[in-house]
Every structure is written in structure tokens, then in C-alpha cells.
Design a protein around this motif. Structure first.
Motif, PDB file in Angstrom:
ATOM      1  N   ILE A  11       0.777  -1.292  -0.141  1.00  0.00           N
ATOM      2  CA  ILE A  11      -0.150   0.033   0.068  1.00  0.00           C
ATOM      3  C   ILE A  11       0.863   1.239   0.068  1.00  0.00           C
ATOM      4  O   ILE A  11       0.430   2.266  -0.638  1.00  0.00           O
ATOM      5  CB  ILE A  11      -1.024  -0.219   1.243  1.00  0.00           C
ATOM      6  CG1 ILE A  11      -1.927  -1.310   0.933  1.00  0.00           C
ATOM      7  CG2 ILE A  11      -1.522   1.333   1.131  1.00  0.00           C
ATOM      8  CD1 ILE A  11      -2.929  -1.357   2.341  1.00  0.00           C
ATOM      9  N   GLY A  12       1.912   1.121   0.549  1.00  0.00           N
ATOM     10  CA  GLY A  12       2.784   2.540   0.974  1.00  0.00           C
ATOM     11  C   GLY A  12       3.434   2.725  -0.470  1.00  0.00           C
ATOM     12  O   GLY A  12       3.388   3.916  -0.842  1.00  0.00           O
ATOM     13  N   SER A  13       4.096   1.798  -1.402  1.00  0.00           N
ATOM     14  CA  SER A  13       4.670   2.161  -2.440  1.00  0.00           C
ATOM     15  C   SER A  13       3.749   2.506  -3.364  1.00  0.00           C
ATOM     16  O   SER A  13       4.045   3.377  -4.485  1.00  0.00           O
ATOM     17  CB  SER A  13       5.262   0.971  -2.938  1.00  0.00           C
ATOM     18  OG  SER A  13       4.557  -0.172  -3.202  1.00  0.00           O
ATOM     19  N   HIS A  14       2.406   2.058  -3.538  1.00  0.00           N
ATOM     20  CA  HIS A  14       1.293   2.499  -4.482  1.00  0.00           C
ATOM     21  C   HIS A  14       0.783   3.964  -4.094  1.00  0.00           C
ATOM     22  O   HIS A  14       0.355   4.512  -4.948  1.00  0.00           O
ATOM     23  CB  HIS A  14       0.322   1.509  -4.588  1.00  0.00           C
ATOM     24  CG  HIS A  14       0.690   0.148  -5.561  1.00  0.00           C
ATOM     25  ND1 HIS A  14       1.401  -0.773  -4.722  1.00  0.00           N
ATOM     26  CD2 HIS A  14       0.857  -0.066  -6.774  1.00  0.00           C
ATOM     27  CE1 HIS A  14       1.597  -1.860  -5.649  1.00  0.00           C
ATOM     28  NE2 HIS A  14       1.233  -1.183  -7.114  1.00  0.00           N
ATOM     29  N   THR A  15       0.794   4.201  -2.923  1.00  0.00           N
ATOM     30  CA  THR A  15       0.396   5.470  -2.422  1.00  0.00           C
ATOM     31  C   THR A  15       1.501   6.320  -2.778  1.00  0.00           C
ATOM     32  O   THR A  15       1.029   7.407  -3.146  1.00  0.00           O
ATOM     33  CB  THR A  15       0.250   5.579  -0.866  1.00  0.00           C
ATOM     34  OG1 THR A  15      -0.942   4.649  -0.566  1.00  0.00           O
ATOM     35  CG2 THR A  15      -0.119   6.984  -0.408  1.00  0.00           C
ATOM     36  N   ALA A  16       2.486   6.186  -2.623  1.00  0.00           N
ATOM     37  CA  ALA A  16       3.905   6.929  -3.215  1.00  0.00           C
ATOM     38  C   ALA A  16       3.873   7.128  -4.627  1.00  0.00           C
ATOM     39  O   ALA A  16       3.995   8.486  -5.127  1.00  0.00           O
ATOM     40  CB  ALA A  16       5.104   6.389  -2.848  1.00  0.00           C
ATOM     41  N   ARG A  17       3.678   6.332  -5.407  1.00  0.00           N
ATOM     42  CA  ARG A  17       3.292   6.305  -6.809  1.00  0.00           C
ATOM     43  C   ARG A  17       2.176   7.200  -7.162  1.00  0.00           C
ATOM     44  O   ARG A  17       2.320   8.202  -8.199  1.00  0.00           O
ATOM     45  CB  ARG A  17       2.967   4.851  -7.400  1.00  0.00           C
ATOM     46  CG  ARG A  17       2.714   4.758  -9.044  1.00  0.00           C
ATOM     47  CD  ARG A  17       4.113   5.182  -9.863  1.00  0.00           C
ATOM     48  NE  ARG A  17       4.206   6.577 -10.127  1.00  0.00           N
ATOM     49  CZ  ARG A  17       5.451   7.099 -10.500  1.00  0.00           C
ATOM     50  NH1 ARG A  17       6.398   6.574 -10.555  1.00  0.00           N
ATOM     51  NH2 ARG A  17       5.411   8.514 -10.910  1.00  0.00           N
ATOM     52  N   ALA A  18       0.983   7.028  -6.564  1.00  0.00           N
ATOM     53  CA  ALA A  18      -0.372   8.218  -6.871  1.00  0.00           C
ATOM     54  C   ALA A  18       0.228   9.437  -6.473  1.00  0.00           C
ATOM     55  O   ALA A  18      -0.069  10.413  -7.127  1.00  0.00           O
ATOM     56  CB  ALA A  18      -1.386   7.465  -6.038  1.00  0.00           C
ATOM     57  N   LEU A  19       1.001   9.613  -5.331  1.00  0.00           N
ATOM     58  CA  LEU A  19       1.464  10.993  -4.936  1.00  0.00           C
ATOM     59  C   LEU A  19       2.377  11.603  -5.879  1.00  0.00           C
ATOM     60  O   LEU A  19       2.253  12.916  -6.330  1.00  0.00           O
ATOM     61  CB  LEU A  19       2.014  10.896  -3.499  1.00  0.00           C
ATOM     62  CG  LEU A  19       1.242  10.947  -2.248  1.00  0.00           C
ATOM     63  CD1 LEU A  19       1.943  10.357  -1.054  1.00  0.00           C
ATOM     64  CD2 LEU A  19       0.342  11.884  -1.855  1.00  0.00           C
ATOM     65  N   LEU A  20       3.487  10.926  -6.493  1.00  0.00           N
ATOM     66  CA  LEU A  20       4.457  11.214  -7.349  1.00  0.00           C
ATOM     67  C   LEU A  20       3.473  11.762  -8.672  1.00  0.00           C
ATOM     68  O   LEU A  20       3.751  12.603  -9.337  1.00  0.00           O
ATOM     69  CB  LEU A  20       5.324  10.284  -7.858  1.00  0.00           C
ATOM     70  CG  LEU A  20       6.315  10.026  -6.817  1.00  0.00           C
ATOM     71  CD1 LEU A  20       7.075   8.505  -7.127  1.00  0.00           C
ATOM     72  CD2 LEU A  20       7.153  10.906  -6.582  1.00  0.00           C
ATOM     73  N   ASP A  21       2.496  11.029  -8.953  1.00  0.00           N
ATOM     74  CA  ASP A  21       1.671  11.134 -10.170  1.00  0.00           C
ATOM     75  C   ASP A  21       0.534  12.694 -10.096  1.00  0.00           C
ATOM     76  O   ASP A  21       0.555  13.361 -11.045  1.00  0.00           O
ATOM     77  CB  ASP A  21       0.658  10.018 -10.501  1.00  0.00           C
ATOM     78  CG  ASP A  21       1.376   8.828 -11.048  1.00  0.00           C
ATOM     79  OD1 ASP A  21       2.295   8.986 -11.476  1.00  0.00           O
ATOM     80  OD2 ASP A  21       0.836   7.661 -10.936  1.00  0.00           O
ATOM     81  N   LEU A  22       0.804  12.811  -8.898  1.00  0.00           N
ATOM     82  CA  LEU A  22      -0.129  14.080  -8.756  1.00  0.00           C
ATOM     83  C   LEU A  22       0.877  15.337  -8.357  1.00  0.00           C
ATOM     84  O   LEU A  22       0.318  16.354  -8.157  1.00  0.00           O
ATOM     85  CB  LEU A  22      -1.058  13.883  -7.433  1.00  0.00           C
ATOM     86  CG  LEU A  22      -2.134  12.942  -7.668  1.00  0.00           C
ATOM     87  CD1 LEU A  22      -2.941  12.739  -6.226  1.00  0.00           C
ATOM     88  CD2 LEU A  22      -3.289  13.419  -8.590  1.00  0.00           C
ATOM     89  N   GLY A  23       2.118  15.039  -8.608  1.00  0.00           N
ATOM     90  CA  GLY A  23       2.934  16.140  -8.543  1.00  0.00           C
ATOM     91  C   GLY A  23       3.740  16.592  -7.217  1.00  0.00           C
ATOM     92  O   GLY A  23       4.554  17.379  -7.054  1.00  0.00           O
ATOM     93  N   GLU A  24       3.487  15.352  -6.409  1.00  0.00           N
ATOM     94  CA  GLU A  24       4.252  15.556  -4.907  1.00  0.00           C
ATOM     95  C   GLU A  24       5.875  14.922  -4.960  1.00  0.00           C
ATOM     96  O   GLU A  24       5.954  14.014  -5.838  1.00  0.00           O
ATOM     97  CB  GLU A  24       3.476  14.974  -3.779  1.00  0.00           C
ATOM     98  CG  GLU A  24       2.351  15.931  -3.259  1.00  0.00           C
ATOM     99  CD  GLU A  24       3.151  16.930  -2.372  1.00  0.00           C
ATOM    100  OE1 GLU A  24       4.397  16.764  -1.960  1.00  0.00           O
ATOM    101  OE2 GLU A  24       2.487  17.861  -2.108  1.00  0.00           O
ATOM    102  N   SER A  25       6.418  15.046  -4.126  1.00  0.00           N
ATOM    103  CA  SER A  25       7.912  14.187  -3.897  1.00  0.00           C
ATOM    104  C   SER A  25       7.504  13.687  -2.689  1.00  0.00           C
ATOM    105  O   SER A  25       6.822  14.119  -1.833  1.00  0.00           O
ATOM    106  CB  SER A  25       8.898  15.222  -3.839  1.00  0.00           C
ATOM    107  OG  SER A  25       8.769  16.198  -3.013  1.00  0.00           O
TER     108      SER A  25
END
Length: 316
Positions: A11-25
Motif C-alpha cells: 500500500i505504501g509504495s502504491h500511495t507513493a506512486r499516486a502522490l508522484l503522479d499528482l506532482g508531490e515528492s
């Protein structure tokens, strides 16, 4: 930057992927493994930072904020669910949460999200499960007991320190990096056995599977995107959100998709419903949809081929 504890888990890595896709680091903490999955690799410098961390170590936790400008925290890290001594389990989980909450206060984050669970609804008869329903003081597993208390701790700490809090009542999640042989539901075992040409043995202690059994099933990529939206949506109207796809999925539907994707599997399930199984229920996601615009992208027919492709190239 958004800090995701347990950021290299499923869940954490896919949350990270989604945050990156939304422009976050993102800053991702990792304890047992620091191997970055391929879907997080190749980002421009500084967008993905991995910090080895034992979340029960307060000094090490707080030190991360001295090096990075952390604006939000998603606390997903969890100890082994099967820790034999419940006191040891609750102590470690509580200490990790308290350290995360102290970090949120000291760093002045805007929003703090904590992983709760569909299991907090144990004992609730209402169909579907909605966030406003009162929760009975029961917990069939030590994990569920902690999740209920974590919601209260998080809300209290946020109110005191002045940061927004979000309780993530996460449904039944499966997908890349998840447990291929889950003790909680049989579908990952059925799929992983199909991919590897194994006998899909569901003898105890594995949970059984009948054709008419159904579960609240959410693909991990949808779960990660929902959590990312809850972190980044400008205004949230609630503190607690169900995170899932908002429908029951029958085991027969999943098996049909597995057999269509891996024809050699030829999985069959006993007819009817497991007589020892409690009534099936699922999470209502109206709040999540209304406040963030979330819509699931993966139904069973899309999730199964995607997961099969992943497992054909990875161990889990």
C-alpha cells in the motif's frame, strides 16, 4: 514532501506512486527492505527519497524532519500482525504511532493520515458499513484493537497540535507486493497458485473459499490513489474515510477472471457459501467520492491480468 511510513510496502509504495503522479515528492521509510520497486524507479533526483527507519526509534524518526521539508505524513508502517504476545504488539504499534504524531507536531505538517482497517466494523450489522456508525467495543484480532485506538489517538493529537487528521479505514486490499498467501482471505493464494502452476491448497490455517462468498475487494493501485487524494485534496469535510471500491466482489467472479487469464489454472470452488462465514459486507465510499472525486479504475477483469503479469515476474 510527503512522508510515507512503510513506504516500500504494497500500500505504501502504491500511495507513493499516486502522490508522484499528482506532482508531490515523497520520503519513504523502510525497515525490513530498502529495495525500491520498479514503478518508483527512474524519478528525477530528489523526488523519491528512501530512509531506513525503525519507527519505534523516536530520535531517528524526528531526525528525518531536520533533513527534509515534510509537509504531510501518511502513517502506514505496521509490525507483524501475528506477533504472539498482544502486549508486545500493542506496545510497538503504539510507540511507532506516537513517534509519528510527535514528528507531525514538531515539523508543523498540514495533514496526517493513519492506516485504520475495515476490521474496526466488527460487530456492526449495518449494510454497507458507513463511517458515522457507532463502533462496538469488540475486536476479533489484536490488529483491530489497535486500529480503533489509533483513530482516537490521532484525532486527539491533531486537535491539540493543530494539524488535520484523516483516519483511513482501508478495505480488503490485494495486488503487487501484497502477501501472495494471505491469512485473512483466500484470493491471493488462488491467484498466486495459478501463476506458479501450484495446487491452490486452502487447507487450514488458510481460509476456505466458496463460490458465493464475497468480500470488499480493492486493488492496491486504487487504494494508493485514494490515499493520495485524501492527502492532497485542498478541503476535506470529515476526519474518517472508508478506502475501497464500494462494492462486494464474489469469489466466483474472481475465479472466473483468474481462469480466463491463466486457462491452465482451471480453479473450481465449492457451490454455495461457507456456512461458518459471517455475513458479507462492504465499505460505503460516498464520503471519499464526494470529497476527492475518487473513482475506482480497476475492476476484477482489469486487476487480475495486471496482478498476474506482476507475479509472473516477481515473488510477490
Amino acid at each position: 514532501m510527503i512522508l510515507v511510513t512503510g513506504g516500500l510496502g504494497s500500500i505504501g509504495s502504491h500511495t507513493a506512486r499516486a502522490l508522484l503522479d499528482l506532482g508531490e515528492s515523497v520520503v519513504l521509510t523502510a525497515h525490513r527492505s530498502v529495495q525500491v520497486p520498479e514503478y518508483l524507479a527512474g524519478e528525477p533526483g530528489g523526488r523519491v527519497v528512501v530512509e531506513p527507519l525503525d519507527t519505534t526509534d523516536e530520535a531517528a524518526f524526528l531526525a528525518i524532519g531536520k533533513q527534509r521539508d515534510i509537509t504531510g505524513i501518511v502513517h502506514l508502517a505496521a509490525g507483524p500482525y501475528d506477533t504472539p504476545d498482544p502486549v508486545d504488539y500493542l506496545r510497538a504499534e503504539s510507540l511507532a504511532l506516537f513517534n509519528a504524531l510527535k514528528a507531525a507536531k514538531e515539523w508543523g505538517v498540514r495533514r496526517f493520515s493513519v492506516a485504520s482497517s475495515i476490521g474496526v466494523y466488527a460487530g456492526v450489522d449495518q449494510v454497507p458499513w458507513r463511517e458515522e456508525v457507532p463502533l462496538p467495543a469488540v475486536a476479533p484480532h489484536q490488529n483491530h484493537a489497535f486500529k480503533k485506538s489509533a483513530e482516537l489517538f490521532t484525532t486527539l493529537a491533531g486537535e491539540s497540535a493543530g494539524f488535520e487528521t484523516v483516519n483511513l479505514r482501508i478495505g480488503t486490499i490485494w495486488g503487487p507486493l501484497g502477501l501472495p498467501d494471505s491469512p485473512f482471505f483466500p484470493l491471493p493464494r488462488l491467484l498466486s497458485a495459478a501463476v506458479r502452476g501450484e495446487n491452490p491448497d486452502l487447507t487450514p490455517p488458510r481460509p476456505p473459499a466458496y463460490a458465493d462468498d464475497a468480500t470488499d475487494l480493492c486493488y492496491v493501485k486504487d487504494c494508493g490513489r485514494a490515499i493520495a487524494l485524501l492527502m492532497l485534496t485542498e478541503r476535506l469535510n470529515h476526519r474518517t474515510y472508508n478506502v475501497s471500491t464500494g462494492r462486494l466482489v464474489s469469489y466466483s467472479e474472481v475465479v472466473a477472471a483468474i481462469n480466463a487469464t491463466v486457462p491452465s489454472a482451471n480453479i473450481t470452488l465449492p457451490d454455495g457459501r461457507n456456512p461458518d462465514r459471517p455475513p458479507d459486507n462492504y465499505l460505503d465510499i460516498t464520503r471519499l467520492q464526494e470529497d476527492t472525486g475518487f473513482r475506482p479504475e480497476y475492476d476484477v477483469q482489469q486487476a487480475v491480468p495486471d496482478y498476474v503479469d506482476w507475479l509472473s515476474r516477481h515473488d510477490r
